[in-house]
Design a protein around this motif. Structure first.
Motif, short mmCIF file in Angstrom:
data_model
loop_
_atom_site.label_atom_id
_atom_site.label_comp_id
_atom_site.label_asym_id
_atom_site.label_seq_id
_atom_site.Cartn_x
_atom_site.Cartn_y
_atom_site.Cartn_z
N ARG A 186 17.83 -23.78 17.61
CA ARG A 186 16.69 -23.07 18.04
C ARG A 186 15.28 -23.98 18.11
O ARG A 186 15.16 -24.78 17.22
N VAL A 187 14.56 -23.70 19.00
CA VAL A 187 13.14 -24.53 18.90
C VAL A 187 12.05 -23.55 19.24
O VAL A 187 11.89 -23.13 20.10
N VAL A 188 11.71 -22.90 17.86
CA VAL A 188 10.97 -21.81 17.91
C VAL A 188 9.28 -22.00 17.76
O VAL A 188 9.02 -23.10 16.89
N VAL A 189 8.43 -21.44 18.40
CA VAL A 189 6.99 -21.77 18.20
C VAL A 189 6.42 -20.38 17.89
O VAL A 189 6.37 -19.56 18.77
N TYR A 190 5.47 -20.10 16.68
CA TYR A 190 4.64 -19.01 16.51
C TYR A 190 3.31 -19.11 17.40
O TYR A 190 2.87 -20.29 17.21
N TYR A 191 3.01 -18.20 17.97
CA TYR A 191 1.95 -18.20 19.04
C TYR A 191 0.92 -16.98 18.56
O TYR A 191 1.12 -15.82 18.96
N GLN A 192 0.19 -17.20 17.57
CA GLN A 192 -0.76 -16.54 16.98
C GLN A 192 -2.31 -16.56 17.82
O GLN A 192 -2.97 -15.40 17.73
N THR A 193 -2.81 -17.67 17.98
CA THR A 193 -4.04 -17.98 18.45
C THR A 193 -4.12 -17.86 19.98
O THR A 193 -3.81 -18.99 20.52
N GLN A 194 -4.12 -16.64 20.43
CA GLN A 194 -4.28 -16.45 21.88
C GLN A 194 -5.71 -17.06 22.46
O GLN A 194 -5.71 -17.22 23.74
N TYR A 195 -6.63 -17.03 21.61
CA TYR A 195 -7.94 -17.51 22.22
C TYR A 195 -8.44 -18.32 21.13
O TYR A 195 -8.59 -18.27 19.97
N ASN A 196 -8.97 -19.45 21.83
CA ASN A 196 -9.29 -20.69 20.90
C ASN A 196 -10.98 -20.77 21.37
O ASN A 196 -10.97 -21.27 22.42
N ASN A 197 -11.85 -20.54 20.35
CA ASN A 197 -13.18 -20.50 20.68
C ASN A 197 -13.64 -19.91 22.07
O ASN A 197 -14.19 -20.30 22.96
N GLY A 198 -12.82 -18.56 22.28
CA GLY A 198 -13.20 -17.73 23.55
C GLY A 198 -12.51 -18.22 24.67
O GLY A 198 -12.47 -17.52 25.57
N THR A 199 -11.44 -19.38 24.69
CA THR A 199 -10.88 -19.72 25.80
C THR A 199 -9.45 -19.34 25.70
O THR A 199 -8.79 -19.49 24.61
N TYR A 200 -8.77 -18.74 26.60
CA TYR A 200 -7.39 -18.34 26.56
C TYR A 200 -6.48 -19.52 26.28
O TYR A 200 -6.63 -20.45 27.16
N VAL A 201 -5.44 -19.34 25.43
CA VAL A 201 -4.45 -20.28 25.26
C VAL A 201 -3.22 -19.76 25.84
O VAL A 201 -2.44 -19.10 25.23
N SER A 202 -2.90 -20.41 27.10
CA SER A 202 -1.41 -19.91 27.64
C SER A 202 -0.30 -20.51 27.18
O SER A 202 -0.32 -21.75 26.86
N PRO A 203 0.81 -19.90 26.77
CA PRO A 203 1.93 -20.33 26.56
C PRO A 203 2.83 -21.09 27.73
O PRO A 203 3.72 -21.54 27.59
N LEU A 204 2.37 -21.07 28.87
CA LEU A 204 3.10 -21.38 30.07
C LEU A 204 3.51 -22.77 30.09
O LEU A 204 4.48 -23.22 30.56
N ALA A 205 2.53 -23.62 29.40
CA ALA A 205 2.98 -25.22 29.23
C ALA A 205 4.21 -25.49 28.99
O ALA A 205 4.79 -26.28 28.93
N LEU A 206 4.78 -24.68 27.96
CA LEU A 206 6.03 -24.84 27.10
C LEU A 206 7.01 -24.69 28.15
O LEU A 206 7.88 -25.46 27.99
N THR A 207 6.90 -24.15 29.37
CA THR A 207 8.31 -24.08 30.09
C THR A 207 7.85 -24.93 31.25
O THR A 207 8.54 -25.73 31.76
N GLU A 208 6.40 -24.97 31.74
CA GLU A 208 5.96 -26.05 32.68
C GLU A 208 6.45 -27.31 32.38
O GLU A 208 6.73 -28.27 33.30
N HIS A 209 6.42 -27.67 31.22
CA HIS A 209 6.61 -29.22 30.89
C HIS A 209 8.03 -29.17 30.29
O HIS A 209 8.57 -30.35 29.70
N ARG A 210 8.96 -28.39 30.35
CA ARG A 210 10.32 -28.22 30.13
C ARG A 210 10.37 -28.82 28.56
O ARG A 210 11.37 -29.66 28.39
#
Length: 296
Positions: A20-44
């Motif tokens: 498994r390669v597991v990542v916890y995704y808690q900070t969905q907004y950093n200083n008011g800017t949305y942090v998208s998880p999509l880069a994880l798949t976009e960059h394979r």
């Protein structure tokens, strides 16, 4: 790989060796800017599992919605894009789980002592968002009967392919300190077939990823097998009190674990948004780096 027909919560993907390669995704907004998880798949990157954190079960008689994702109800408009992005990632084979509990107390105590009130809230949340599983992060006293009741109910409601993971401190799996109030080794003996894996926290004084010893100690106990232990690591020194291991050292340790324990289950990172070496500009790089280390 391949996609199971077992429903929205089917196990969809592992790397070639089953790690498994597991990542916890808690900070969905950093200083008011949305942090998208999509880069994880976009960059394979090789990510297998994203753990949306942290789900809390609040007092049903209190002033807040009974289910919260961090500081807001999961249905809040601020999360609309996040849920769409995570659904897209599920379509590409990534499992999306909800981390329940964590450092904020109350959720597991409520599941333990008022199960009939609070478990249906968790069940309905899982169903509404089509999650692949849950990560039970119990950092408060919970009875042995209580944790088994939650596991049994999840398995009964969501079937054999639903992922149930737990997040003990590392020493809880090697005969040492524990934050949860119940015995993880006995839990594994009783419910090991229902536990997909443990996200063992090897930081904050509960273990280390500077070398292989913390993982080795667990396997030497002869209770929890290497196939069920994912090694949890901090991704940035700001994400925990102590125990951050830089990416070069971490990759070295992971490589040794792969060589020493062929069934080694993989690695988990707390947390995504600022993971080094890319930091907030490219947090996906941590995932790509550890995936490379696990591939041998």
């Amino acid at each position: 790989m391949g996609t199971s027909t077992g429903g929205a919560w089917a196990v969809r993907r592992k790397d070639e060796a089953g790690r498994r390669v597991v990542v916890y995704y808690q900070t969905q907004y950093n200083n008011g800017t949305y942090v998208s998880p999509l880069a994880l798949t976009e960059h394979r990157t090789g990510v297998t599992d994203v753990l949306v954190s942290a789900v809390h079960l609040n007092d049903v008689n209190g002033p807040y919605a009974p289910v919260h994702l961090n500081d807001d109800p999961p249905s809040a408009a601020k999360f609309d894009q996040m849920w769409r992005d995570l659904k897209a990632m599920q379509g590409q084979g990534v499992n999306v789980l909800a981390m329940v509990g964590g450092a904020a107390p109350g959720s597991h105590t409520r599941l333990d002592t008022e199960f009939d009130t609070y478990y249906p809230l968790l069940r309905d949340f899982i169903e509404e968002y089509g999650l692949n599983g849950v990560d039970l992060d119990v950092e408060e006293d919970m009875s042995f009967a209580g944790i088994e009741r939650v596991i049994d109910a999840l398995r009964a409601d969501f079937g054999p392919r639903f992922l149930i993971t737990l997040a003990p401190v590392g020493t809880a799996l090697s005969g040492g300190g524990n934050l949860s109030g119940f015995d993880y080794e006995q839990l594994y003996r009783d419910r090991g077939d229902d536990i997909a894996w443990f996200n063992a926290q090897f930081y904050n004084g509960w273990g280390s990823m500077a070398d292989t010893r913390s993982f080795d100690d667990i396997i030497a106990r002869g209770v929890v097998p290497e196939q069920k232990v994912v090694a949890g690591s901090l991704t940035d020194p700001a994400n925990g009190g102590s125990g951050y291991v830089d990416i070069t050292t971490l990759k070295s340790t992971l490589g040794k674990l792969v060589d020493r324990h062929p069934g080694f289950a993989g690695v988990a990172g707390w947390e995504y948004f600022n993971a080094q070496p890319g930091g907030t500009a490219a947090p996906w790089e941590w995932v790509a780096e550890v995936s490379d280390a696990l591939s041998g």
